[in-house]
Structure formats: structure tokens, C-alpha cells
Write a protein that holds these residues in place. Sequence first.
Motif, PDB file in Angstrom:
ATOM      1  N   ASP A 159       7.665   4.810  -2.831  1.00 20.10           N
ATOM      2  CA  ASP A 159       6.275   5.269  -2.804  1.00 20.10           C
ATOM      3  C   ASP A 159       5.350   4.174  -2.294  1.00 20.10           C
ATOM      4  OD1 ASP A 159       6.435   7.794  -3.548  1.00 20.10           O
ATOM      5  OD2 ASP A 159       5.635   7.569  -5.582  1.00 20.10           O
ATOM      6  N   GLU A 160       5.699   2.954  -2.639  1.00 15.73           N
ATOM      7  CA  GLU A 160       4.850   1.825  -2.261  1.00 15.73           C
ATOM      8  C   GLU A 160       5.091   1.371  -0.833  1.00 15.73           C
ATOM      9  OE1 GLU A 160       2.272   0.777  -3.708  1.00 15.73           O
ATOM     10  OE2 GLU A 160       2.788   2.353  -5.134  1.00 15.73           O
ATOM     11  N   GLY A 161       6.108   1.957  -0.194  1.00 15.10           N
ATOM     12  CA  GLY A 161       6.323   1.617   1.204  1.00 15.10           C
ATOM     13  C   GLY A 161       7.586   0.815   1.469  1.00 15.10           C
ATOM     14  N   PHE A 162       8.340   0.516   0.427  1.00 11.97           N
ATOM     15  CA  PHE A 162       9.615  -0.149   0.674  1.00 11.97           C
ATOM     16  C   PHE A 162      10.621   0.883   1.176  1.00 11.97           C
ATOM     17  CE2 PHE A 162       7.860  -3.173  -2.374  1.00 11.97           C
ATOM     18  CZ  PHE A 162       8.254  -4.381  -1.848  1.00 11.97           C
TER      19      PHE A 162
ATOM     20  N   VAL B 175       4.508   2.074 -13.404  1.00 12.29           N
ATOM     21  CA  VAL B 175       3.087   2.374 -13.190  1.00 12.29           C
ATOM     22  C   VAL B 175       2.354   1.183 -12.607  1.00 12.29           C
ATOM     23  CG1 VAL B 175       1.051   3.373 -14.294  1.00 12.29           C
ATOM     24  CG2 VAL B 175       3.324   3.722 -15.305  1.00 12.29           C
ATOM     25  N   ARG B 176       2.749  -0.009 -13.069  1.00 13.19           N
ATOM     26  CA  ARG B 176       1.992  -1.180 -12.655  1.00 13.19           C
ATOM     27  C   ARG B 176       2.587  -1.858 -11.432  1.00 13.19           C
ATOM     28  NH1 ARG B 176      -1.244  -4.158 -16.160  1.00 13.19           N
ATOM     29  NH2 ARG B 176       0.100  -5.899 -15.627  1.00 13.19           N
ATOM     30  N   LEU B 177       3.585  -1.188 -10.874  1.00 12.21           N
ATOM     31  CA  LEU B 177       4.296  -1.799  -9.773  1.00 12.21           C
ATOM     32  C   LEU B 177       3.399  -2.143  -8.588  1.00 12.21           C
ATOM     33  CD1 LEU B 177       7.247  -2.463  -9.364  1.00 12.21           C
ATOM     34  CD2 LEU B 177       7.407  -0.424  -7.979  1.00 12.21           C
ATOM     35  N   LYS B 178       2.537  -1.172  -8.243  1.00 15.31           N
ATOM     36  CA  LYS B 178       1.660  -1.346  -7.090  1.00 15.31           C
ATOM     37  C   LYS B 178       0.820  -2.606  -7.273  1.00 15.31           C
ATOM     38  CE  LYS B 178      -0.488   2.269  -5.596  1.00 15.31           C
ATOM     39  NZ  LYS B 178      -1.363   3.388  -5.297  1.00 15.31           N
ATOM     40  N   GLU B 179       0.241  -2.731  -8.478  1.00 19.29           N
ATOM     41  CA  GLU B 179      -0.550  -3.901  -8.821  1.00 19.29           C
ATOM     42  C   GLU B 179       0.271  -5.168  -8.641  1.00 19.29           C
ATOM     43  OE1 GLU B 179      -3.797  -3.266  -8.885  1.00 19.29           O
ATOM     44  OE2 GLU B 179      -3.740  -5.206  -9.914  1.00 19.29           O
ATOM     45  N   GLN B 180       1.507  -5.098  -9.147  1.00 17.36           N
ATOM     46  CA  GLN B 180       2.361  -6.282  -9.107  1.00 17.36           C
ATOM     47  C   GLN B 180       2.620  -6.736  -7.687  1.00 17.36           C
ATOM     48  OE1 GLN B 180       5.241  -4.827 -11.969  1.00 17.36           O
ATOM     49  NE2 GLN B 180       6.188  -6.830 -11.769  1.00 17.36           N
TER      50      GLN B 180
END
Length: 599
Positions: free
Chosen positions: A488-491, A534-539
Motif C-alpha cells: 500500500d505504501e508503494g513497496f 497502522v503507523r507504518l506510513k509514519e515510520q
Amino acid sequence: MIKSAPYIKVLDESIVHLIAAGEVVDRPVSIVKELVENAIDALSSRITVELSTAHGVISRIRITDDGIGIPADQISTAFLPHATSKIRTGDDLLSCLTLGFRGEALASIAAVSYVTMVTKPKESETAVRFRITGGEVVEHTETGAPDGTSITVEEIFFNMPARRKFLKSLQTEVAHITSILESFACLYPGITFRYLVNGLEKFSTHGGSDLPDIFRALYPAEAGMMIPVRGEDGNTLVTGLISLPKLVKQNRQRFLLAVNGRLVQSPAMISAVKRAYGSLIPGNVWPVAVLMLEIPPAEVDANIHPTKREVRFSAERKILDLLVRIVRKALDDADLLFLPVSTDENTQLFLTDISSPVPVPAGYETIGIIPVARQVCEATLAGYRTTSRQLLQTRLQDNAEEESVRDERFPDLFWIGQVGETYIIAGDKSGALFLIDQHAAHERVRYDQLKRQESQSLKTQELIAPVVLNMSPSEAGLLPSVLPVLSDEGFIIEPFGQDTWCVRGVPIVLGRYEDPQTVRELIGTILSEDEGPVRLKEQVLRLVACRSAVKAGAVLTPEQGMDIINQLSQATDPWTCPHGRPTIISFSCQDLAKMFKRV
Ligand code: ADP
Ligand code: MG
């Protein structure tokens, strides 16, 4: 889903071979590596490697040598698993100086492709032509040929569709082969190498040269920036070339390490060398190096992995210390100043003069006495360039967008100086004093920038060279659970065999941070910091911000310091870094007066 108790069965021998073969030859470059090693072991003086490509794949690999050849009656044995002429007993491992010894390469290659070998020992009148396809011998005939061995490999991985599918682009596979052949040429300057792709010569070397000659031939632009190293400790000898601090690479591809002529990967040795460079180079880049260790075979164990690229030493500490010592010495002896240091007396006096009374900043004092001044100078310059690049990245972005607004609560600061290579000292007209954490401040700016970019369009960028992640079983176990969020984050991450994953794309916010090591670290950190998806994007954002921000420990020029101040003043929340630590601490005029008990 298994419903009933499993029925356990020993695998057919043919499948066992195929699995084992897959470990030794996982991609075309490993075929080339194994066959060139065989040619070297066969005491060849000329080795020619020819590649043919067709339909986007490597369709043929041919390696020809003028070595000792294989006697006619032993050829079929050579292709059996665990058949070798190089060792006989377990004890022989302790004195083995050949590159091969496991007897797996020919069998493995023959198991996954079509192989044709023509070989003739000097003693034989005629040569033998031997063909084996997918492990089946299909020809064994007499023929005429020069002394030596020529081996042709076609239909690579014809019976391993999964492996074929996960091969990288043709360009990448060829690039790997080119790079390993360059490495062999450097490690074996005595051998004449020729390398052709589709009939065109990519490079050739002249046997009987030495490493600097070969290096100059292969990398003419860089040869002038390499310095020789040499040192020994008892029975261990290290020789080679390392780059001046001004020549560094974004990845480890040009960092060659060889132990007794065998290319190895050794994170411990690499970090020893990086330790020797210390602050002469930034932490996230690698020098160019060709380092060759000669050590009694009994003190090194190469029999850890089928590809023999890992090694262990019985006296690892001693070897690492030796590496640090000789690399430091080579750097000490080298001219690190951009200006050539003249040998006339005045210059020498000058250098001696400034180096003794000037207090040496922490971290530099270990390197030596006279060259300290020069090294501080070089380190500062290298650091200065890195900092400028980092600052430019956040500045360009802002110019491209609409005029950013300055937070009007932010004081109008002027530069006073820097302490501890970490804190900017600034003042304002009211007489207040400000301390700014340069890293935290720039991290905030970069984070804001990434946040803005994130909301813009495209999320994924494909990596030019996909990164293969060899994970620990525990990480590999974790990955599938976070995979949906990562994608989802683009990886773009795909399975690539046991505990191995292939990263083909990364979030666009990673920008140019597509150095394999960074991608590896990033994913490692994400997996280890079990914070939940949930906090992955932030990380991801925070990690990237942290990686790409100006470092604590970087000496700043006044202009760079002001740049940080100005960029920070335009941040949406200039007071804290993305981790919540303060970026700026102020002492008002009254605070100062109170501290000095004036009021
Ligand atoms: P290893 O190299 O570990 O012994 P290989 O499967 O690579 O195992 O090779 C098996 C044997 O075949 C070698 O031990 C060697 O005797 C012979 N051989 C392979 N390639 C060559 C070559 N190019 N020239 C001469 N002999 C070779
Ligand atoms: Mg071999």
C-alpha cells in the motif's frame, strides 16, 4: 490444508539434485563465477568468457580456458555431484588453496541447463566432446580441439520455471556478470581475460600485469584516486588498493574483498575498513577497494555456504585489527590535501606547526600526528559537500512550489556559531540566545517536505536494480504479515526463494535513497520495530527524513547554518523534530540576566 497426518517420504534423488543445484547456481552470474573459478583452478593463463543474449535472456554462456583439461575417462565423473579432484579427505580442507572443493558446480549447472564441454589435457592426442542436458549424458565423442577446456551452457534454468521468472532484467543479469569478471581480472592480474557479449569485446586484460595496471585499464577515471595498501601480521598478508576519501560509492559493489584469491562478502571486514576511514567519509557511502588477504588455509573456513562467499576466520580479531591498521596507515601516508603538499622545508614546518598546538577534534586524534591537520581539512570538505547536498534537496523543493510562509512566531535569527558540531548558536535583535539542533531541525524540514510529496500522485518508483533481501528466518516470518501494508505504501516486494525477498520498487518519497543497503536497513527497521501496520506510513516517512537530514557532527559554514535556520522558520511546526524532540531552545534576555544574577 493438510487434513490427515502427513505421509513422510524421502525425496527422489533427481529432486534433491535440483534443489541442491538451485543453491549453487541461483542465477546466471553464479554459473559464470563457478566456471571461471574452475578455469583458474585448472591453472589457465587465458580465460575467455562469451555471453549471448536473445529474447531478453542470456541464451548462452561459454567459457574457454587453456588449463590442464580433464582426461577423457574422468569427464562423466566430474559432472557427478560431489565429484572433485581438489580434495580427498576432510583434512585436505585445511590446506585447500583451490577455489573449488565441493564438487558441486558442474553437477549443479548440468542439472539446470544444457552443457557442452570440449576438453583436452596436454598429454592427450585428442579432445573429448561431452554433452549433458538436464543431467542426462547425450554425447561423449572424440574430437579435435586445442589444449584446455571450453564449456558452453545453454537453456539456463529450462527446468526451473520459477527461477526463470524471478531473474532480473537482462541488463541487470549482464551487469552482474560484467562486474564479477572485472573482479576476477583484478584478483588475477596474471591471467589474460577476454569478455565478449554477443561477439563484441567488453574488455580484455593482459596477463602478467599487476593490480594497478588492471585497475587503470578497467577504471581509467578512478585509477588516479587509488592508493596502494600493504601490511602483514605474522602469517597474514593484506595487499591491494583503496580509494582516497574523495572517491566513494553509494553501494558496496566496488568493494572487493578476497581471501586466498576467493571473492568473499564479509560485513565485519567491510566495517573494519570503514572504521579506518573514520570521519574522512560519510557513514552512508563506501570507498572503492580491492583488498586481498593471504592467510594459511587452516585459519579460514570457506565451507559455510554452497556459494563459498562467506568465510570465517579462527583469528578474526587479529585480521580486523590488521585491516584497520594498514588502511589507516595508507591514508596517513597519502596526500589528502587537494593542493599537492610540497616537500620544501617551509611547508613541512607549517604542517608540523599547526598540527601540534592546535587541539585535535575528537575522533581524529587516533590517526597520527603530522597528517592530522590535512585530514581535518579533507574531512571537513567532504562533510561540507554532503551537508550542502542535503540542504539543497530541501531548498529546491520549496522554490518549486508556491512561496512558503514563514511562521511569524519564529524569531528573526542571525548566526553566531556552532558548538559540538551539532548545535547552531544564534541570536536575535532582542538580545536572546538560541541553540538549534542542526539534525533535528533539518529532519523536521525534510519530514514536512516528504509529507507534502506523499499526498501527490504516484507512489511507487521501480528500482533500477532490484534489491534482494536475505532475511533472517524471523524477519522472513514477519514480512508476509506487513506485506499488504508495505505494498500500500508503494513497496513492490516479491518472494524470491526461502527467506529471500526481492524489492523491485520503493515509495517515491524515498527519492534517490535507493541504495540497496538503505532499502535493506529500512525494511529491517520496519520489521524490527513491531509498531503495527497502522503507523507504518509514519515510520517510513520518519526514517527517510532521518536518513536524509543533515547529520549531527557535521561542521557547518555560516551559510549552511543560516540555510537551516531559514528552512526551519518555514516549517509548519518548527519547534520539534518528527520524533517530538525539541529543535530549538531559547534563552530570552531576561533568562540570561537571571542566570547571571543581574536581576
Ligand atoms: P570443484 O571445483 O569443487 O572441484 P566442480 O564441479 O566445479 O567441482 O568441478 C569438478 C571437477 O571437474 C574439478 O574438481 C576438476 O577436476 C574438473 N574441472 C572442472 N572444470 C575444469 C576446467 N575448466 N579445467 C580442468 N578441470 C576442470
Ligand atoms: Mg568448481
